[in-house]
Design a protein around this motif. Structure first.
Motif, short mmCIF file in Angstrom:
data_model
loop_
_atom_site.label_atom_id
_atom_site.label_comp_id
_atom_site.label_asym_id
_atom_site.label_seq_id
_atom_site.Cartn_x
_atom_site.Cartn_y
_atom_site.Cartn_z
N LYS A 19 0.82 -1.20 0.00
CA LYS A 19 0.00 0.00 0.00
C LYS A 19 0.86 1.25 0.00
CE LYS A 19 -4.17 -1.90 2.12
NZ LYS A 19 -5.10 -1.85 3.27
N GLU A 20 1.97 1.19 0.73
CA GLU A 20 2.89 2.32 0.72
C GLU A 20 3.47 2.53 -0.68
OE1 GLU A 20 4.76 5.56 2.28
OE2 GLU A 20 3.29 4.29 3.26
N LEU A 21 3.75 1.40 -1.36
CA LEU A 21 4.26 1.51 -2.72
C LEU A 21 3.19 2.10 -3.65
CD1 LEU A 21 6.17 -1.89 -3.06
CD2 LEU A 21 7.16 0.38 -2.78
N ASP A 22 1.94 1.64 -3.48
CA ASP A 22 0.86 2.19 -4.30
C ASP A 22 0.65 3.67 -4.00
OD1 ASP A 22 0.39 -0.12 -5.65
OD2 ASP A 22 -1.24 -0.81 -4.34
N LYS A 23 0.70 4.00 -2.71
CA LYS A 23 0.49 5.39 -2.33
C LYS A 23 1.57 6.29 -2.91
CE LYS A 23 -0.17 8.28 1.76
NZ LYS A 23 -0.21 8.31 3.24
N SER A 24 2.81 5.78 -2.89
CA SER A 24 3.92 6.57 -3.45
C SER A 24 4.07 6.36 -4.94
CB SER A 24 5.22 6.19 -2.74
OG SER A 24 5.53 4.81 -2.96
N MET A 25 3.09 5.60 -5.56
CA MET A 25 3.11 5.30 -7.00
C MET A 25 4.45 4.71 -7.41
SD MET A 25 0.97 8.49 -8.63
CE MET A 25 0.72 7.63 -10.18
N ASP A 26 4.90 3.75 -6.60
CA ASP A 26 6.16 3.09 -6.90
C ASP A 26 6.04 2.37 -8.24
OD1 ASP A 26 8.84 2.05 -5.85
OD2 ASP A 26 7.80 0.21 -6.42
N GLY A 27 7.05 2.51 -9.07
CA GLY A 27 7.04 1.88 -10.39
C GLY A 27 6.58 2.82 -11.49
N TYR A 28 5.98 3.94 -11.12
CA TYR A 28 5.56 4.92 -12.11
C TYR A 28 6.69 5.93 -12.36
CZ TYR A 28 0.71 3.35 -11.94
OH TYR A 28 -0.44 2.60 -12.03
N ALA A 29 6.69 6.48 -13.56
CA ALA A 29 7.70 7.48 -13.93
C ALA A 29 7.47 8.75 -13.12
CB ALA A 29 7.60 7.78 -15.43
N ALA A 64 1.67 -7.39 -21.57
CA ALA A 64 1.15 -6.89 -22.85
C ALA A 64 1.12 -5.37 -22.88
CB ALA A 64 -0.25 -7.44 -23.07
N LEU A 65 0.75 -4.75 -21.77
CA LEU A 65 0.71 -3.29 -21.75
C LEU A 65 2.10 -2.70 -21.71
CD1 LEU A 65 -2.24 -2.68 -19.25
CD2 LEU A 65 -2.19 -2.09 -21.67
N GLY A 66 3.02 -3.34 -20.98
CA GLY A 66 4.37 -2.81 -20.90
C GLY A 66 4.37 -1.42 -20.30
N ALA A 67 5.07 -0.49 -20.96
CA ALA A 67 5.15 0.88 -20.46
C ALA A 67 3.83 1.61 -20.58
CB ALA A 67 6.23 1.65 -21.22
N ALA A 68 2.91 1.08 -21.42
CA ALA A 68 1.62 1.75 -21.61
C ALA A 68 0.79 1.74 -20.35
CB ALA A 68 0.85 1.07 -22.75
N ILE A 69 1.16 0.91 -19.37
CA ILE A 69 0.40 0.88 -18.13
C ILE A 69 0.48 2.21 -17.39
CG2 ILE A 69 2.23 0.09 -16.58
CD1 ILE A 69 0.25 -1.88 -15.41
N GLN A 70 1.56 3.01 -17.73
CA GLN A 70 1.74 4.31 -17.09
C GLN A 70 1.12 5.45 -17.91
OE1 GLN A 70 5.56 5.16 -15.34
NE2 GLN A 70 6.25 3.05 -15.63
N ASN A 71 0.55 5.12 -19.07
CA ASN A 71 -0.08 6.17 -19.88
C ASN A 71 -1.23 6.81 -19.09
OD1 ASN A 71 1.70 5.43 -21.83
ND2 ASN A 71 0.19 4.46 -23.17
N VAL A 72 -1.35 8.11 -19.28
CA VAL A 72 -2.35 8.87 -18.54
C VAL A 72 -3.56 9.11 -19.45
CG1 VAL A 72 -2.85 10.96 -17.23
CG2 VAL A 72 -0.55 9.96 -17.18
N ILE A 73 -4.74 8.70 -18.98
CA ILE A 73 -5.97 8.92 -19.74
C ILE A 73 -6.53 10.29 -19.36
CG2 ILE A 73 -8.32 8.08 -20.16
CD1 ILE A 73 -7.35 5.29 -19.49
N VAL A 74 -6.80 11.11 -20.40
CA VAL A 74 -7.34 12.45 -20.19
C VAL A 74 -8.65 12.58 -20.97
CG1 VAL A 74 -5.08 13.46 -19.78
CG2 VAL A 74 -5.97 13.36 -22.11
N GLU A 75 -9.40 13.60 -20.63
CA GLU A 75 -10.74 13.73 -21.21
C GLU A 75 -10.70 14.14 -22.68
OE1 GLU A 75 -12.88 16.45 -18.78
OE2 GLU A 75 -13.16 15.02 -17.12
N ASN A 76 -9.76 14.99 -23.04
CA ASN A 76 -9.73 15.45 -24.43
C ASN A 76 -8.32 15.89 -24.80
OD1 ASN A 76 -9.48 18.11 -23.25
ND2 ASN A 76 -11.72 18.08 -22.97
N GLU A 77 -8.23 16.33 -26.02
CA GLU A 77 -6.92 16.74 -26.56
C GLU A 77 -6.39 17.95 -25.82
OE1 GLU A 77 -4.99 17.99 -30.89
OE2 GLU A 77 -7.10 17.38 -30.74
N ALA A 78 -7.25 18.86 -25.45
CA ALA A 78 -6.81 20.07 -24.74
C ALA A 78 -6.18 19.73 -23.40
CB ALA A 78 -8.01 21.01 -24.53
#
Length: 923
Positions: free
Chosen positions: A232-242, A281-295
């Motif tokens: 949970k500490e790792l998740d909270k600190s987003m361990d593994g994310y860029a 399968a996702l690889g690095a794409a697991i860290q991709n950020v989903i946003v609402e729109n292009e802006a």
């Protein structure tokens, strides 16, 4: 973590050791209480012995005083006898004088004629006889009176003695009944105590087992909780994310960025069991950020650029298009799990993003399944196995080992599994804790029962000792009273016979006196008629006769008094003898009680020394407990320090992880670009990377190169349909052939090595077997002779050329017999042959101990004795445990154990050493 676990385990071990020390202190306290109880019994015995000594000493003093009084009475009676004898002598002199005077009167009366003289002489004789008969009758009457007086005295004494004897017997019977009742109560209390003890021991063992199980489960809960907190500490600190992704998340939380929905990893749910495959399968794409729109994507990129926070990939919901998978028929193949996009779930608005990322990736069970499917799809799609191995589009393979806890999804699954595990453990612990609480309460109740029963047993033992001593004294008293009754009854029989004899004498004398008095009257009349002138002489003669008769009667009375006094002296002598015997018995009892008190005092001194030793031991154990507590305290401080250091290391690791994530991001970007080029090679040119590298030629102008490519494509189209897979097939077959050839060579080489090893082993086995067989044969010959008392025996091989496959023949000849077949031996002889062979093997290769279960059941008594005597030859290197019903084997054993069941469900083990048995027999 390893050192913390080690210290934690050491603390658990110290806790268990402290519990053991506490149990040992409790056992020591129980032993001290038991010894003090035994000492209390011994002191009670000493006090009781002192009371008995005082009673016996008082009785002995009274006997001494009685002896003095008896001696004085004897002296007085002897003096009285002397006085009476003097009076008898005086009377004898007076009677003799009267008789002489009477004779002189008769002799001086010469004037009487012969007839008168004859009548007078006869009258004198008759009167003398009458006097003698009267004297004898008076003596007999006096004896009868004395005998009657003595009989009355004896009857009074017998009545008193019988009353005392009856009272003593009733008292003894009551004491015997009470003694038997006490013994029965002691046996009942002992049985109850043993039953409660067995039950307590059983419950204590189960309690310890449950305590150990609960400690183990607590450790498991602690470990699982620690891991959950870490994850949970790792998740909270987003361990593994860029770092860039973390900065975007922080900015979104601070409302500095709008339209940020979350990372791909946080917005999708994966089908159970497919986490590793989807994460791969996702690889690095697991860290991709989903946003609402292009802006929103542009705003986030500008933020990262302004803050120099790195780069990130953004997936606008309104621009991402789904991918298409045109080979649906391939999904039904063997080992195919499904399309990766169909193995996850998410909000419907993100379905196109999921399809874009996973819509062209297929998941299979194994790498072999993936290889078959990739070939079937002509390497146009990525295929991922469930264990994380990848076949990329174009045919390249990516794989190896993976950490089950390294990824975002793996951490989620691990947290869920750990939480379920904790719930399961807690659920099982609730029942076990309730059971442990019930067991502890039951053990406390059982120990309270045991303490109460033990106290009752101590009280009953004290009562038994007191009653046993009283019974011993009463037995002696009853025996003495019974002996007195027998002696009195015997004396009464003697008195009765003597009285009958005296009564017969009185009756006989009275008849004789009547006859003689008639004759005396007749003679007196005759004499009176013959000589009226001799009145004076007759008067004097009569006076002398009456005087002589009176003196003789007095003399007889004195003799009777002397006889009565002598009987009294004899009775006093018997009383003196009885008093001496009683005094001797009292002296022996005093000596016995004194010796017993000394033994009790020695036992008390020994017990007090043991108590002191046990208290020292308890003191040492308390010091050990204090030391263990200090060690546990130090360990806990050390654990706290290590955890603080671990937190510091975690922070450092987070910094390193951030840097690693940045590098991973860069690596992922390069890998994405690399895969794009590889996919383009395949899609545009249907070439794998390796093929492209081999076909690559140096070029200077890209336009000239494009023109050359166009020319080659035209030539390829002109060729028509070509088996483009022939080269790959040939390559695969060649590689398979080379692989199989290499395998065949390895197998043949291994076969040669194994055959060589088998040959060496067989040689060693033959040597070892031959050597051992010869040693066993030599021992068998000697053991057979010892057990049979002669004869001969031999072991032989049926095929000496092949000892490993050969059979073994036994050739035995008991003394005095010619045996050609073992079946001709009796059952006992066959058993003895087998025993001889077994001991021969055991002597060559001794075992630490062996158990013989009724091995002597078929032997006769003489062979049982030989067998038992031989066992003593092997006990130096082997401990023998025999289960037997034969006396000879039991007599040769050092210790005997027996199991009895005094009540249903409760067994009791009895132990008796031979030295103890011999001591009991000698006593």
């Amino acid at each position: 973590n390893g050192l913390v676990d080690k210290l934690f385990n050491e603390n658990n071990m110290l806790g268990a050791r402290v519990n053991e020390y506490n149990d040992e202190i409790v056992r020591t306290s129980e032993r001290v209480a038991e010894i003090e109880s035994e000492n209390a019994v011994r002191r009670n015995n000493i006090e009781h012995g002192a009371e008995q000594l005082a009673t016996l000493t008082e009785e002995r003093d009274k006997l001494s005083l009685g002896e003095n009084a008896l001696a004085e009475e004897l002296n007085a009676k002897r003096a009285l006898i002397d006085e009476k004898k003097t009076e008898v002598a005086t009377l004898d002199g007076l009677i003799a004088a009267c008789e002489r005077e009477l004779t002189d009167l008769i002799e001086n009366n010469e004037s009487s004629d012969q007839k008168r003289v004859k009548n007078l002489k006869r009258l004198t004789e008759v009167q003398n006889e009458i006097t003698d008969l009267k004297l004898e009758a008076v003596a007999a009457s006096s004896s009868i009176e004395a005998l009657g007086s003595r009989e009355s005295q004896i009857n009074e004494q017998l009545a008193s003695v019988r009353e005392r004897l009856e009272t003593a017997r009733k008292d003894k019977a009551e004491k015997d009944g009470y003694f038997e009742s006490i013994n029965a109560d002691i046996n009942e209390h002992n049985n109850r105590f043993n039953g409660f003890k067995m039950k307590r021991d059983s419950r204590a063992a189960k309690r310890d087992e449950l305590s150990a199980l609960l400690d183990k489960k607590n450790v498991e809960i602690y470990e699982a909780t620690r891991k959950i907190e870490l994850f949970k500490e790792l998740d909270k600190s987003m361990d593994g994310y860029a770092p860039s992704v973390k900065r975007v998340a922080e900015a979104q939380a601070q409302r500095r960025l709008r339209g940020i929905i979350g990372t791909v990893g946080s917005l999708i749910e994966i089908k159970k069991g497919c986490e590793l495959a989807i994460e791969t399968a996702l690889g690095a794409a697991i860290q991709n950020v989903i946003v609402e729109n292009e802006a929103s994507a542009k705003e986030a990129i500008a933020f990262l650029k302004e803050t120099h926070a790195g780069r990130a990939t953004f997936l606008p919901v309104d621009t991402i298009k789904p991918s298409n998978f045109d080979e649906r028929g391939a999904l039904s193949g063997e080992g195919v799990v499904g399309l990766a996009s169909e193995l996850v779930s998410c909000n419907g608005k993100y379905a196109d993003i999921v399809s874009s990322l996973l819509g062209r990736i297929v998941v299979t069970e194994t790498l072999d399944n993936a290889s078959v499917l990739a070939r079937k799809l002509r390497y146009r799609y990525r295929v991922v196995s469930m264990d994380g191995q990848v076949i990329n589009a174009g045919g390249s393979y990516t794989g190896g080992s993976t950490s089950r806890q390294a990824g975002v999804f793996s951490r989620k699954v691990e947290i869920e599994n750990l939480e379920k595990k904790i719930e399961q453990i807690k659920g099982s612990m609730a029942n076990e804790e309730n059971e442990l609480s019930e067991l502890s309460a039951e053990i406390v109740s059982l120990e309270a029962e045991m303490t109460a029963i033990n106290s009752d047993i101590i009280t009953l033992n004290e009562d038994r000792i007191r009653i046993e001593s009283t019974l011993t004294q009463q037995n002696r008293e009853v025996a003495a009273l019974a002996e007195n009754v027998s002696a009195g009854e015997a004396e009464l029989s003697t008195i009765s016979a003597a009285r009958e004899e005296k009564l017969a004498v009185v009756g006989k004398n009275e008849g004789s006196v009547v006859l003689l008095e008639n004759e005396a009257a007749r003679l007196s009349a005759v004499v009176s008629a013959d000589d009226d002138n001799d009145d004076e002489l007759l008067k004097r003669r009569n006076e002398l006769s009456e005087d002589i008769s009176a003196k003789k009667i007095s003399r007889a009375e004195l003799l009777k008094d002397i006889e009565s006094i002598e009987n009294g002296i004899e009775q006093l002598g018997r009383q003196g003898t009885d008093a001496n015997d009683r005094a001797a018995n009292i002296d022996a009892a005093i000596a016995r009680i004194t010796d017993g008190n000394r033994e009790f005092e020695k036992a008390i001194e020994t017990a007090e020394a043991e108590i002191e030793s046990l208290r020292e031991q308890s003191k040492q154990r308390r010091l050990d407990i204090e030391n263990a507590g200090e060690t546990r305290k130090n360990n806990e401080l050390r654990i706290t320090e290590l955890r603080e250091k671990s937190n510091e290391i975690t922070k450092q690791r987070e910094l390193i992880s951030n840097e690693s994530a940045r590098l991973e991001e860069r690596k992922a970007a390069l890998a994405t670009e690399y895969e794009r080029y590889v996919a383009r090679l395949w899609e545009e040119y249907e070439l794998s990377l390796d093929e492209a590298e081999r076909l690559c030629v140096p070029f200077e102008s890209a336009s000239a190169l494009h023109a050359q490519v166009s020319s080659i494509r035209a030539k390829i189209k002109a060729l028509g349909n070509v088996n483009v897979g022939a080269i790959e097939e040939f390559k695969e077959v060649s590689e398979r052939y080379a692989f199989l050839s290499e395998q065949v060579g390895d197998v043949e080489k291994s076969k040669e090595e194994l055959m060589k090893l088998i040959s060496e082993l067989e040689t060693d086995m033959r040597e070892i077997f031959t050597k051992s067989f010869n040693e066993i044969n030599n021992r068998f010959r000697r053991v057979f002779v010892e057990l049979f008392g002669g004869g001969s025996a031999n072991l032989s091989l049926t095929d000496e050329t092949d000892v490993l496959e050969s059979g073994i023949e036994l050739d035995v000849q008991p003394p005095g017999k010619v045996i050609k077949n073992l079946s001709a031996l009796s059952g006992g002889e066959q058993s003895l042959v087998a025993i001889a062979l077994y001991f021969s093997i055991l002597s060559v290769n001794p075992a630490p101990f062996c158990i013989l279960d009724e091995i002597d059941s078929a032997l006769d008594e003489s062979n049982v004795v030989r067998f038992a005597n031989y066992i003593s030859h092997v006990i130096d290197h082997t401990q023998i445990i025999t289960i037997t019903h034969r006396r000879g084997t039991m007599e040769a054993s050092d210790v005997l154990y027996g199991v009895t069941m005094q009540e249903e469900g409760v067994s009791k083990v009895l132990k008796l050493g031979i030295e103890e048995a011999q001591l009991v027999i000698s006593k």
